[in-house]
Design an enzyme around this catalytic site. Structure first.
Site, PDB file in Angstrom:
ATOM      1  N   GLY A 101       0.810  -1.207   0.000  1.00  0.00           N
ATOM      2  CA  GLY A 101       0.000   0.000   0.000  1.00  0.00           C
ATOM      3  C   GLY A 101       0.844   1.258   0.000  1.00  0.00           C
ATOM      4  O   GLY A 101       1.924   1.324  -0.598  1.00  0.00           O
ATOM      5  N   SER A 102       0.382   2.250   0.716  1.00  0.00           N
ATOM      6  CA  SER A 102       1.028   3.571   0.663  1.00  0.00           C
ATOM      7  C   SER A 102       2.409   3.611   1.277  1.00  0.00           C
ATOM      8  O   SER A 102       3.146   4.590   1.064  1.00  0.00           O
ATOM      9  CB  SER A 102       0.134   4.616   1.334  1.00  0.00           C
TER      10      SER A 102
END
Length: 484
Positions: free
Chosen positions: A215-216
């Site tokens: 993810g981020s």
């Protein structure tokens, strides 16, 4: 009479020669077959006739041996079993060995040639050396903080020392008690069946054996690649980033979970975790530079050992521009172990250099004499030092002004990055909550710890987030390491 004695002597000599020839045939030609025959239990009996060497954490054993008084005399014990199971693994009379119990088995069981006082000594004496000990790099306070932070959740924590690569914590939850598998009776067989049937897979070491979409948190890699490539020159310059962002060559629109991402600066986008800015940034940087940077951090390396094998983290290079956009925000086929993401944070904290992680500090004989030491570890450059300085700024901003405020430690400098990774068919699964970070004490000259936390579960999709779920666990681990 003399003739009969002579004939008898010749006959006896022939019998002796035949006996010697047969013994040589058995020992030279068929020795391997007899050794590997399942009916030959001599080695197995000898293996368990003495206590096994221990695995140590901070100078104290986290393993032991119990005298059962049975044919296979000594069984392995684990006083703090579930806490250290991802480090020790198990040593079972029925099911073999895993983790450090496996990679260091010859030393622990006493058969390693280096433990013999003289070459070939044991061949003549038919003796067995006392098992050696394995001294780990684990920090017991960090290990316990990670374990207690995850206790009621499914997930993993990895923590490393940026300046050396020493692994300070390696936790996977749910865990299991390796002592249940130590013997060879019904108890071990029942435990084996139960653990393997458990859908939560407690014997899986999630910290190093499972990969997740990061993810981020992968935006750290994307930002470093863009800075190194010169695509970004000023962290505070407005970017031409629409919100939503239409993925190149498609009609798919990428949106953000935060407001204020349209044309945000890289600094603002990092603090707000804007998908649109970093997806577009990854496309502008290009697949070759993105691959080069990802691999310099350790992605696409399938041969990492600490000393047991770590699952390879991957950054797909056979992608089109739309797929590259998603890959650049830690989605599509991008996958990482928690240990890999701890290495990403460590590279930022360590001035752009990545130290190879390791779990064994040294091995010793039963009497304490050193057999081997970890020595200096290989180093590679993940980013330019100037880029690392700017990445430290960005990660500090996340903790001081952004989504990672719950990782802040009074009196310490802390940098971090949150992540909420989508997965499952049509992103239907409960998102994974990520947080990666590093911390430097107020009087320290360099960062002392880098951490990666991933949490797999939550009561519902709206209650899980990197900043709210994973960051407090990372903070507890960092505090444990920084505490004097």
């Amino acid at each position: 009479m003399t003739r009969h004695i002579r004939h008898a002597a010749v006959f006896c000599a022939l019998l002796l020669v035949a006996l010697l020839v047969n013994a040589a045939r058995v020992q030279v030609l068929h020795a391997d077959a007899y050794d590997s025959n399942p009916a030959n239990r001599r080695d197995t009996i000898a293996r368990y006739q003495q206590p096994r060497g221990d695995i140590l954490v901070d100078g104290r054993p986290v393993t032991g041996s119990r005298d059962t008084g049975e044919h296979l005399r000594y069984e392995r014990t684990y006083p703090l079993g579930p806490l250290y199971a991802p480090v020790t693994g198990f040593a079972s009379q029925e099911y073999g060995t895993t983790q450090l119990e496996h990679t260091e088995d010859r030393l622990l069981s006493g058969v390693a040639p280096v433990l013999a006082p003289l070459p070939l000594w044991n061949e003549f004496t038919r003796s067995r050396n006392a098992g050696g000990d394995v001294v780990t790099t684990i920090d017991p306070a960090a290990q316990r903080a990670a374990y207690e932070g995850l206790r009621s959740r499914k997930g993993a924590v990895a923590a490393v020392e940026p300046s050396t690569g020493r692994i300070l914590a390696l936790v996977s939850v749910p865990s299991y008690d390796p002592a249940l598998l130590s013997g060879n009776g019904a108890t071990a067989r029942d435990a084996w069946a139960r653990l393997n049937a458990d859908p939560d897979r407690p014997m899986l070491n999630r910290a190093v054996q499972r990969t997740y979409p990061p993810g981020s948190t992968f935006k750290v890699v994307t930002a470093a690649a863009a800075l190194d490539a010169g695509v970004v020159k000023d962290l505070d310059e407005r970017t031409d980033s629409p919100d939503p962002y239409t993925l190149p060559g498609t009609r798919t629109r990428l949106v953000n979970g935060a407001k204020g991402c349209a044309d945000a600066t890289v600094r603002e986008a990092f603090v707000l975790s804007c998908n649109t800015v970093f997806a577009k940034l990854g496309v502008a940087t290009g697949v070759d530079r993105m691959r080069e940077t990802a691999e310099s951090f350790g992605f696409n390396d399938g041969d990492v050992r600490i000393p047991f094998r770590v699952a390879g983290s991957t950054f797909d290079t056979s992608v089109d521009r739309a797929q590259l956009a998603l890959s650049s925000i830690g989605q599509y086929n991008t996958r990482a172990t928690p240990l890999q993401m701890a290495m990403v944070a460590a590279a930022v904290a360590g001035g752009g250099q990545v130290r190879e992680p390791y779990l064994v500090e040294r091995t010793t004989r039963a009497g304490g004499g050193t057999v081997s030491t970890a020595g200096s570890r290989p180093v590679r450059r993940a980013m330019f030092p100037a880029t690392a300085i700017r990445m430290r700024e960005l990660m500090r901003g996340v903790v001081e002004d952004g989504t990672g405020k719950k990782a802040a430690i009074p009196g310490a400098v802390v940098g971090g990055k949150t992540g909420t990774a989508q997965h499952g068919l049509g992103n239907s699964g409960t998102p994974y909550a990520w947080f990666i970070s590093w911390a430097q004490g107020g009087e320290d000259m360099e960062a002392k710890v880098a951490v990666a936390v991933v949490v797999e579960d939550a009561a519902n999709r709206r209650t899980i987030s990197g900043g709210g779920t994973a960051a407090p666990i990372a903070r507890a681990v960092m505090e444990a390491v920084l505490k004097p």
